[in-house]
Design a protein around this motif. Sequence first.
Motif, short mmCIF file in Angstrom:
data_model
loop_
_atom_site.label_atom_id
_atom_site.label_comp_id
_atom_site.label_asym_id
_atom_site.label_seq_id
_atom_site.Cartn_x
_atom_site.Cartn_y
_atom_site.Cartn_z
N ARG A 41 52.84 43.69 41.30
CA ARG A 41 52.29 42.73 40.34
C ARG A 41 53.84 42.66 39.52
NH1 ARG A 41 46.55 43.41 38.69
NH2 ARG A 41 47.17 42.99 36.71
N PHE A 42 54.83 43.58 39.47
CA PHE A 42 55.79 43.57 38.60
C PHE A 42 56.68 42.26 39.08
CE2 PHE A 42 59.85 45.82 36.88
CZ PHE A 42 59.82 45.20 35.76
N ASP A 43 57.01 42.50 40.44
CA ASP A 43 57.65 41.21 41.05
C ASP A 43 56.93 39.90 40.77
OD1 ASP A 43 59.32 42.92 42.55
OD2 ASP A 43 57.71 43.03 43.97
N ILE A 168 48.14 51.35 41.04
CA ILE A 168 48.13 52.39 39.84
C ILE A 168 46.82 53.18 40.01
CG2 ILE A 168 48.20 52.96 37.42
CD1 ILE A 168 49.75 50.47 36.94
N GLY A 169 45.62 52.50 40.43
CA GLY A 169 44.43 53.09 40.36
C GLY A 169 44.42 54.38 41.69
N THR A 170 45.05 53.92 42.94
CA THR A 170 44.92 54.81 44.07
C THR A 170 45.78 56.07 43.52
OG1 THR A 170 46.44 53.37 45.08
CG2 THR A 170 44.09 53.04 45.80
N ALA A 224 43.52 51.61 34.77
CA ALA A 224 44.63 51.56 35.80
C ALA A 224 44.98 50.01 36.04
CB ALA A 224 44.46 52.18 36.70
N VAL A 225 43.87 49.22 35.72
CA VAL A 225 44.24 47.77 36.27
C VAL A 225 44.06 46.73 34.84
CG1 VAL A 225 41.58 47.06 36.42
CG2 VAL A 225 43.53 46.06 37.99
N GLY A 226 44.15 47.21 33.62
CA GLY A 226 44.09 46.39 32.51
C GLY A 226 42.99 45.41 32.25
N LYS A 227 41.77 45.78 33.00
CA LYS A 227 40.64 44.86 32.79
C LYS A 227 39.65 45.42 31.76
CE LYS A 227 41.74 41.93 36.23
NZ LYS A 227 42.26 40.68 35.83
N GLU A 228 39.84 46.49 31.26
CA GLU A 228 38.70 47.34 30.36
C GLU A 228 39.46 47.11 28.90
OE1 GLU A 228 35.97 48.27 29.49
OE2 GLU A 228 35.00 48.40 31.36
N GLN A 314 44.74 39.82 42.80
CA GLN A 314 44.51 41.08 42.26
C GLN A 314 43.19 41.44 42.96
OE1 GLN A 314 44.05 40.44 37.89
NE2 GLN A 314 45.51 38.85 37.90
N GLN A 315 43.14 41.53 44.30
CA GLN A 315 42.30 42.15 44.91
C GLN A 315 42.52 43.00 46.14
OE1 GLN A 315 40.02 38.58 46.58
NE2 GLN A 315 38.83 38.62 44.96
N LYS A 316 44.05 43.30 46.03
CA LYS A 316 44.77 44.27 47.29
C LYS A 316 44.09 45.67 46.73
CE LYS A 316 49.07 44.79 44.53
NZ LYS A 316 49.32 46.23 44.00
N1 LIG Z 1 52.23 47.26 39.64
C1 LIG Z 1 53.04 46.64 38.57
O1 LIG Z 1 54.22 46.43 38.93
C2 LIG Z 1 52.71 46.35 37.23
C3 LIG Z 1 53.81 46.22 36.38
C4 LIG Z 1 53.25 45.79 34.89
C5 LIG Z 1 52.15 45.91 34.86
N2 LIG Z 1 51.31 46.30 35.44
C6 LIG Z 1 49.82 46.40 35.21
O2 LIG Z 1 49.31 47.52 35.78
C7 LIG Z 1 47.85 47.20 35.92
C8 LIG Z 1 47.67 47.30 37.45
O3 LIG Z 1 48.54 47.02 38.32
P1 LIG Z 1 48.42 46.92 39.86
O4 LIG Z 1 49.56 46.60 40.45
O5 LIG Z 1 48.03 48.58 40.03
O6 LIG Z 1 47.07 46.33 40.25
P2 LIG Z 1 46.56 45.86 41.52
O7 LIG Z 1 46.96 46.66 42.51
O8 LIG Z 1 46.96 44.50 41.64
O9 LIG Z 1 44.96 45.93 41.42
C9 LIG Z 1 44.16 45.27 42.13
C10 LIG Z 1 42.92 46.13 42.34
O10 LIG Z 1 42.26 45.93 41.13
C11 LIG Z 1 40.96 45.81 41.35
N3 LIG Z 1 40.19 44.96 40.03
C12 LIG Z 1 40.65 43.57 40.13
N4 LIG Z 1 39.92 43.15 38.94
C13 LIG Z 1 39.10 44.47 38.55
C14 LIG Z 1 38.11 44.50 37.59
N5 LIG Z 1 37.68 43.54 36.78
N6 LIG Z 1 37.51 45.60 37.39
C15 LIG Z 1 37.79 46.87 38.20
N7 LIG Z 1 38.73 46.51 39.19
C16 LIG Z 1 39.31 45.44 39.30
C17 LIG Z 1 40.81 44.94 42.48
O11 LIG Z 1 39.61 45.39 43.62
P3 LIG Z 1 38.33 44.42 43.06
O12 LIG Z 1 38.53 43.02 43.38
O13 LIG Z 1 37.13 45.20 44.14
O14 LIG Z 1 37.60 44.93 41.94
C18 LIG Z 1 42.03 45.30 43.56
O15 LIG Z 1 41.56 46.60 44.23
C19 LIG Z 1 47.59 45.92 35.42
O16 LIG Z 1 47.23 45.96 34.18
C20 LIG Z 1 49.13 45.36 35.43
O17 LIG Z 1 49.37 44.09 34.84
C21 LIG Z 1 51.54 46.52 36.79
#
Ligand SMILES: NC(=O)c1ccc[n+]([C@@H]2O[C@H](COP(=O)([O-])OP(=O)(O)OC[C@H]3O[C@@H](n4cnc5c(N)ncnc54)[C@H](OP(=O)(O)O)[C@@H]3O)[C@@H](O)[C@H]2O)c1
Length: 327
Positions: A41-43, A168-170, A224-228, A314-316
Amino acid sequence: MKAVVYDRYGPPEVLRIEEVARPVPRDDEVVVRVRAATVNRFDCHTREANRSNGLVISGVSRLVSGIRRPRQPILGTEFAGEVVAAGPKVTRFGAGDRVFGNTALRFGCHAEFTCVPEAALVAPVPAGVGFAEAAAATDGALNALWCLRLAGPVNGRRVLVYGASGAIGTAAVQVAKHFGAQVTAVCGPAGVAVVQAIGADRVIDYTKEDFTSDRDRYFSVFDAVGKESFAHCRGVIEPGGTYLATDGPRNLLLGLWTAHFGDQKVMFKLPPRYTQQDVVLIKELMEAGTYRPVIDRVYPIEDVAEAARYVETQQKIGNVVLAVSDG
Ligand SMILES: NC(=O)c1ccc[n+]([C@@H]2O[C@H](COP(=O)([O-])OP(=O)(O)OC[C@H]3O[C@@H](n4cnc5c(N)ncnc54)[C@H](OP(=O)(O)O)[C@@H]3O)[C@@H](O)[C@H]2O)c1
């Protein structure tokens, strides 16, 4: 060398493969032949100058990455590969070492070679761990370590991870288990099996059950996903407990407010401070089998735009890996 480059902010279509000069290491840097990287997501946020997060965040993003165009034309923060050369001051790594890590704001991993300071976020790839898995090991786990440590000791406590199927969640589920927490994971139906397999004590499918109407209370709720939101979750957070955020400027303000008022704290600190010791811990957790990065898909480097489009759904489930060079 072959690299994915972009010279203007925009959608995945701005990415293209190009031949560019190999990076030259400074005295304290190693040159890594990148075997695998990730698209995270950062990329994606950086590539679009965070336009989807509003004008203010986009402005900050451009201040960091380049006002008119990106200063660093090569994205990619996570890498795994082999050291092919080292600067004269490097003492701990040598040619042939298998290493993995995270270049953070330096990016540069969507390329056949990248330079990494030996004191940066880099560690040896554990025996038995492949490059794809090692490449996907840091982004989620570093963030999970940072956030969970902000909560204080969670040993024997209940922790709820919301968005447990993401990168982040896993990682957060596995890191919280490592810290001795009793973990409830909330995710959609597509993630349930994976989240169970990585050790969550209880999994709640958010399409079937609302955890906030549950009787259980938690020492920490980790979004862990910024949706709550803290407002929605505070009813299930114990007195003295924490809401751990990964996103959202409002959480910065709530962090300041709850530091002085109320008995539940919102924890969101920027910038996160990651250390090489954290990457070494991630290596040790992989060695012990306590942490396995979850990989959803692997794309060849030529399909980087398609990989980015998938990340943006956002479904990975876990991580998306880019196979950069054969090995
Ligand atoms: N990774 C990074 O580099 C990075 C950098 C800066 C900030 N962040 C922040 O960190 C957070 C998480 O990033 P990430 O990379 O871990 O995310 P991610 O891997 O893109 O998250 C995707 C997962 O989130 C689930 N999801 C999507 N919408 C949801 C919802 N409303 N409720 C519950 N689950 C949901 C999806 O499953 P379902 O579709 O089955 O719900 C999917 O498995 C975000 O807030 C992001 O902006 C990440």
